[in-house]
Design a protein around this motif. Structure first.
Motif, short mmCIF file in Angstrom:
data_model
loop_
_atom_site.label_atom_id
_atom_site.label_comp_id
_atom_site.label_asym_id
_atom_site.label_seq_id
_atom_site.Cartn_x
_atom_site.Cartn_y
_atom_site.Cartn_z
N GLY A 277 0.79 -1.22 0.00
CA GLY A 277 0.00 0.00 0.00
C GLY A 277 0.83 1.27 0.00
O GLY A 277 0.29 2.37 0.08
N ARG A 278 2.13 1.15 -0.10
CA ARG A 278 2.98 2.34 -0.11
C ARG A 278 2.95 3.00 -1.48
O ARG A 278 2.67 2.36 -2.49
CB ARG A 278 4.44 1.99 0.25
CG ARG A 278 4.65 1.29 1.56
CD ARG A 278 4.04 1.89 2.82
NE ARG A 278 3.81 3.30 2.83
CZ ARG A 278 2.68 3.85 3.30
NH1 ARG A 278 1.71 3.11 3.79
NH2 ARG A 278 2.53 5.15 3.30
N ARG B 102 -2.53 -0.22 -5.60
CA ARG B 102 -2.59 0.37 -4.26
C ARG B 102 -4.03 0.30 -3.72
O ARG B 102 -4.25 0.01 -2.55
CB ARG B 102 -2.11 1.82 -4.30
CG ARG B 102 -1.89 2.41 -2.93
CD ARG B 102 -1.11 3.70 -2.98
NE ARG B 102 -0.76 4.12 -1.64
CZ ARG B 102 -0.81 5.37 -1.22
NH1 ARG B 102 -1.16 6.34 -2.04
NH2 ARG B 102 -0.49 5.66 0.02
N TYR C 44 -4.77 -3.10 -2.33
CA TYR C 44 -4.29 -3.25 -0.95
C TYR C 44 -5.27 -2.61 0.03
O TYR C 44 -5.66 -3.23 1.03
CB TYR C 44 -2.90 -2.59 -0.82
CG TYR C 44 -2.46 -2.42 0.62
CD1 TYR C 44 -1.90 -3.48 1.32
CD2 TYR C 44 -2.61 -1.21 1.28
CE1 TYR C 44 -1.49 -3.33 2.64
CE2 TYR C 44 -2.21 -1.05 2.59
CZ TYR C 44 -1.66 -2.11 3.27
OH TYR C 44 -1.27 -1.95 4.57
N VAL C 45 -5.66 -1.37 -0.24
CA VAL C 45 -6.56 -0.66 0.67
C VAL C 45 -7.89 -1.40 0.80
O VAL C 45 -8.40 -1.59 1.90
CB VAL C 45 -6.80 0.79 0.19
CG1 VAL C 45 -7.93 1.45 0.97
CG2 VAL C 45 -5.52 1.60 0.32
N PRO D 141 -5.40 0.78 6.67
CA PRO D 141 -4.35 0.57 5.68
C PRO D 141 -3.16 1.51 5.81
O PRO D 141 -2.14 1.31 5.17
CB PRO D 141 -5.07 0.77 4.35
CG PRO D 141 -6.29 1.54 4.66
CD PRO D 141 -6.64 1.26 6.08
N THR E 29 -2.53 4.54 4.69
CA THR E 29 -2.08 5.15 3.45
C THR E 29 -2.23 6.67 3.45
O THR E 29 -1.52 7.36 2.74
CB THR E 29 -2.83 4.59 2.23
OG1 THR E 29 -4.23 4.71 2.46
CG2 THR E 29 -2.48 3.13 1.99
N THR F 247 -8.68 7.98 2.19
CA THR F 247 -8.39 6.59 1.85
C THR F 247 -9.64 5.90 1.32
O THR F 247 -9.61 5.26 0.27
CB THR F 247 -7.86 5.83 3.08
OG1 THR F 247 -6.66 6.47 3.52
CG2 THR F 247 -7.58 4.38 2.76
N TYR G 273 -9.51 5.05 -2.61
CA TYR G 273 -8.97 3.70 -2.80
C TYR G 273 -9.90 2.54 -2.48
O TYR G 273 -9.64 1.42 -2.91
CB TYR G 273 -7.70 3.53 -1.96
CG TYR G 273 -6.58 4.42 -2.39
CD1 TYR G 273 -5.87 4.14 -3.55
CD2 TYR G 273 -6.23 5.54 -1.65
CE1 TYR G 273 -4.83 4.96 -3.96
CE2 TYR G 273 -5.20 6.35 -2.05
CZ TYR G 273 -4.50 6.06 -3.20
OH TYR G 273 -3.48 6.87 -3.60
#
Length: 195
Positions: A55-56, A156, A159-160, A170, A172, A179, A183
């Protein structure tokens, strides 16, 4: 210089938020296609996968050095901070997939005698423009093979979406509403009545 902003008063075109969430099988197929294309494409896909499982931001991953891989996890410096904010470091815990991914990236980078985990053939870290150019080429092959186009940014979101569906933060954005708005790509959301 202009005295007045020429865009002032011009309304923006309406944008529809992205809703694409790649499935694991699609990401695996994309990775296989990238690997078949060669080292540069494979490294690009590994960067995308790193974004997808941690998630970076891509900017936080591209310049990652091998010294950031510690026994406790992977140390990543936040890339998007305000000038008035203190720097922020994330420690990404190890998982079997993350270990395998980074071992593969380091193995490829070692050929170029570089401290960077995700190195280009020159030994320098991948640039964002280099990443995007390679991504487009791999994606073109993926679409030709019958896959549905997705962006690196969709990884990404993948992931979120997964973290939110597990009721986990998450990590982020500082603002959770951002977020979720940008996402969270869940297609089914559980709703609990208040009464």
């Amino acid at each position: 210089m202009a005295d007045v902003n020429p865009c002032h008063g011009v309304s923006r075109n309406p944008e529809r938020p992205r809703s694409r969430k790649p499935e694991n099988v699609e990401v695996n197929t994309f990775l296989e296609i990238a690997k078949a294309r060669g080292e540069g494409s494979y490294m690009t896909a590994l960067i995308g996968l790193m974004v997808g499982i941690t998630g970076r931001r891509r900017a936080e991953i591209l310049g990652l050095e091998e010294s950031a891989l510690t026994q406790d996890g992977v140390k990543v410096q936040a890339a998007k901070i305000k000038a008035t904010d203190a720097s922020r470091e994330y420690l990404i815990a190890w998982s079997p997939l993350l270990s395998k991914l980074l071992a593969e990236a380091v193995r490829l980078s070692k050929r170029h005698d570089t401290p960077y985990v995700f190195a280009a053939r020159s030994g320098a870290p991948y640039t964002d423009s280099g990443f995007k150019a390679n991504w487009s080429k791999i994606m073109a092959d993926f679409v030709k093979s019958g896959g549905e186009r997705f962006t690196a940014h969709d990884l990404r979101a993948m992931y979120v979406t997964e973290m939110v569906s597990r009721d986990k933060n998450p990590e982020t954005h500082k603002n959770a509403a951002t977020t979720r708005r940008v996402y969270d790509r869940r297609r089914k959301v559980k709703v609990t009545p208040t009464f």
